[in-house]
Design a protein around this motif. Structure first.
Motif, short mmCIF file in Angstrom:
data_model
loop_
_atom_site.label_atom_id
_atom_site.label_comp_id
_atom_site.label_asym_id
_atom_site.label_seq_id
_atom_site.Cartn_x
_atom_site.Cartn_y
_atom_site.Cartn_z
N ALA A 94 22.84 108.62 -11.54
CA ALA A 94 22.40 107.52 -12.09
C ALA A 94 22.76 107.35 -13.54
CB ALA A 94 20.94 107.04 -11.71
N ASP A 95 22.72 108.47 -14.26
CA ASP A 95 22.94 108.33 -15.77
C ASP A 95 24.14 108.47 -16.04
OD1 ASP A 95 22.83 111.03 -14.99
OD2 ASP A 95 21.40 111.70 -16.50
N HIS A 137 20.52 110.73 -4.78
CA HIS A 137 19.92 109.75 -4.43
C HIS A 137 19.61 108.73 -5.92
CE1 HIS A 137 16.19 107.24 -3.52
NE2 HIS A 137 16.39 107.53 -2.34
N PRO A 138 19.78 107.33 -5.98
CA PRO A 138 20.02 106.48 -7.23
C PRO A 138 18.59 106.37 -7.91
CG PRO A 138 20.19 105.24 -5.18
CD PRO A 138 20.00 106.67 -4.59
N ASP A 139 17.61 106.82 -7.18
CA ASP A 139 16.12 106.74 -7.90
C ASP A 139 15.62 108.04 -8.49
OD1 ASP A 139 16.35 103.70 -7.55
OD2 ASP A 139 15.33 104.04 -5.45
N LEU A 159 18.33 118.90 -1.66
CA LEU A 159 17.99 119.60 -2.97
C LEU A 159 17.31 118.99 -3.95
CD1 LEU A 159 21.36 120.43 -2.16
CD2 LEU A 159 20.67 122.30 -3.73
N ASN A 160 16.53 119.58 -4.84
CA ASN A 160 15.70 118.87 -5.69
C ASN A 160 16.90 118.47 -6.82
OD1 ASN A 160 13.40 119.12 -4.94
ND2 ASN A 160 12.58 120.95 -6.05
N PRO A 161 16.56 117.61 -7.71
CA PRO A 161 17.62 117.21 -9.02
C PRO A 161 17.97 118.41 -9.68
CG PRO A 161 15.87 115.52 -8.63
CD PRO A 161 15.23 116.67 -7.86
N ASP A 162 17.30 119.52 -9.83
CA ASP A 162 17.69 120.58 -10.65
C ASP A 162 18.53 121.56 -9.67
OD1 ASP A 162 15.67 121.53 -9.13
OD2 ASP A 162 14.50 122.41 -10.89
N GLY A 163 18.97 121.20 -8.49
CA GLY A 163 19.39 122.24 -7.58
C GLY A 163 18.68 123.09 -6.67
N GLY A 164 17.34 123.12 -6.99
CA GLY A 164 16.36 123.93 -6.52
C GLY A 164 16.00 123.62 -5.08
N ARG A 165 15.31 124.48 -4.57
CA ARG A 165 14.65 124.28 -3.26
C ARG A 165 15.40 123.19 -2.16
NH1 ARG A 165 9.73 120.65 -1.48
NH2 ARG A 165 9.15 121.70 0.36
N VAL A 396 48.54 115.91 -3.23
CA VAL A 396 47.21 115.69 -2.29
C VAL A 396 45.94 115.49 -3.14
CG1 VAL A 396 45.61 117.23 -0.93
CG2 VAL A 396 48.30 117.77 -0.71
N ILE A 397 45.32 114.28 -2.59
CA ILE A 397 44.06 113.81 -3.07
C ILE A 397 43.11 114.13 -1.96
CG2 ILE A 397 43.06 112.07 -4.15
CD1 ILE A 397 45.39 111.11 -5.40
N GLU A 398 41.94 114.76 -2.17
CA GLU A 398 41.00 114.85 -0.99
C GLU A 398 39.91 113.93 -1.09
OE1 GLU A 398 40.51 118.99 -2.52
OE2 GLU A 398 42.83 118.84 -2.74
N ARG A 399 39.27 113.82 -2.37
CA ARG A 399 38.42 112.92 -2.34
C ARG A 399 37.98 112.21 -3.65
NH1 ARG A 399 33.95 114.56 0.92
NH2 ARG A 399 34.13 116.38 2.40
N VAL A 400 37.36 111.15 -3.53
CA VAL A 400 37.35 110.05 -4.82
C VAL A 400 35.58 110.04 -5.04
CG1 VAL A 400 39.49 109.07 -4.61
CG2 VAL A 400 37.47 107.98 -3.27
N GLY A 401 35.31 109.57 -6.20
CA GLY A 401 33.93 109.27 -6.32
C GLY A 401 34.11 108.29 -7.71
N VAL A 402 32.96 107.72 -8.10
CA VAL A 402 32.73 106.72 -8.98
C VAL A 402 31.37 107.22 -9.84
CG1 VAL A 402 32.68 104.32 -9.76
CG2 VAL A 402 34.09 105.07 -7.74
N THR A 403 31.52 107.28 -11.13
CA THR A 403 30.49 107.37 -12.06
C THR A 403 29.59 106.06 -11.92
OG1 THR A 403 31.42 107.24 -14.03
CG2 THR A 403 31.17 109.54 -13.22
N SER A 404 28.32 105.87 -12.37
CA SER A 404 27.66 104.60 -12.44
C SER A 404 27.95 104.20 -13.77
CB SER A 404 26.06 104.77 -12.39
OG SER A 404 25.71 105.63 -11.15
#
Length: 405
Positions: A94-95, A137-139, A159-165, A396-404
């Motif tokens: 989100a940031d 998750h956006p929120d 996963l948690n935002p910090d990659g844990g659990r 070869v281009i496998e995936r795309v994404g967009v930053t907010s």
């Protein structure tokens, strides 16, 4: 608010560009973690070659900067089998940052990248850590993903935002993949799922058509939204209004994909004498190299192992530019997704709208500004008024994404 940036993965490497500029120039994101692995492996190989009294590696290897992230550790950057570092998935936060999953031969990890400062932060890193299909998750920043199991199945995890659990949220003998958070509904996901059939020895023999399902993490309720006996329904996304976008492709059972056609069999028969002769010459060439140190074959260099890089493997389907002649002519030989892979948007009263064809992966742009998709060889921006503009091209281009933004 940070500007929107397009991200795409090409042959295991991550690139960024500005989708709003007339002629965007891609910039490769080089992982510090991956670069350290490459450098350590290069030093180890040089040391081993020195001990053996051979200068082969030092003479033929290229600088590690030439490889970048996801490139080869061997002496040929064009050999995909030699690559030991690959980016497998990317998702915006989100940031304005990016999360990406990285895999090597032995370890995997989850990383956060800041495009403004060019800083990488390692969230998770351990052996046999394999993630795919990231969505943030956006929120609250929770990360939904897919985790592959050793028996060939795949399940969803959060996963948690910090990659844990890491917590697996689906189970069973199925392929649960491509989760995305439902906008406006904090604890709901949509994803694709296919059942697995096994034989008496436990080996996977068939996969059912993919269907689109919705899962409520609070109640545990699951609902099938789209299913067909004739099509795979994949990569779903649901917006605030409940409108679902997904990729639809014709379903092909595994037995049909593995059964050779008549022409390949005839070709093998016709080519048998030629291949036998090549094998005999190659066998004699080995003896010549051992005893006289001189090759019998000098017309060309050694053939590099590994598949053609103009191949793409998407959710159980191998896409080969050599077999897609129509796309090959249109896209100058780059890997291309067949036209019958359609990007579909659901409309009220059961109606559907085909937004684009030949779609291997896609990602919506912020503020309802359209979407990006790849046909396997290009990154294309599709505007709300149906205008298309190519932003980047690669074999070869496998995936795309967009930053907010």
């Amino acid at each position: 608010m940070p500007p929107a940036r397009a991200a795409y993965i090409s042959e295991g490497k991550l690139f960024l560009l500005d989708p709003n500029t007339p002629s965007p120039e891609p910039r490769e994101v080089v992982s510090r973690f991956a670069q350290d692995l490459l450098d350590r492996d290069a030093r180890r190989r040089q040391k081993d070659e020195w001990k053996r009294g051979s200068a082969g590696w030092a003479a033929t290897s290229m600088p590690q900067e030439m490889y970048g992230m996801g490139a080869a550790l061997g002496d040929d950057p064009d050999n995909p089998e030699a690559r030991r570092v690959n980016i497998t998935s990317v998702a915006p936060t989100a940031d304005g940052k990016l999360l990406y999953a990285l895999e090597t031969d032995a370890v995997g990890g989850l990383f956060e990248y800041n495009p403004d400062t060019d800083e990488e932060r390692r969230l998770v890193h351990r052996a046999e850590f394999r993630l795919a299909d990231l969505d943030v998750h956006p929120d609250d920043g929770r990360v939904a993903c897919c985790v592959a199991a050793a028996d060939g199945s795949a399940h969803l995890a959060v996963l948690n935002p910090d990659g844990g659990r890491l917590r697996e949220i689906t189970e069973g003998d199925s392929l649960d993949q491509a989760p995305t958070w439902v906008r406006g509904r904090p604890d709901e996901l949509v994803y694709q799922s296919a059942g697995i059939a096994r034989n008496q020895h436990g080996h996977l023999v068939e996969v059912s058509p993919y269907r689109v399902e919705r899962l409520n993490l609070t109640t545990g309720d699951q609902e099938v939204l789209f299913a067909s006996d004739d099509y795979d329904c994949m990569m779903p996304r649901m917006d605030d209004a409940g409108v679902i976008t997904y990729v639809r492709r014709p379903y092909r059972p595994l037995r049909d994909r593995q059964r050779p056609g008549v022409w390949p069999v005839l070709k093998d028969i016709l080519m048998f004498p030629v291949r036998l002769a090549v094998a005999v010459v190659a066998f004699l060439n080995v003896f010549s190299m051992i005893f006289s140190k001189k090759p019998l074959i000098t017309a060309s260099g050694p053939r590099r192992p590994g598949p053609d890089r103009r191949q793409l493997f998407l959710y159980g389907r191998l896409i080969d530019a050599q077999q897609n002649a129509k796309h090959q002519r249109k896209n100058a030989g780059r890997a291309a997704v067949p036209d019958d892979w359609e990007l579909v948007r659901s409309l009220p009263h059961g109606k559907e709208q085909v937004l684009a064809t030949g779609v291997g992966h896609y990602s919506p742009l912020p503020d309802d500004a359209g979407l990006l998709y790849t046909d396997g060889g290009r990154v294309v921006r599709l505007s709300p008024d149906n205008d298309r503009r190519t932003l980047a091209e690669s074999r070869v281009i496998e995936r795309v994404g967009v930053t907010s933004g």
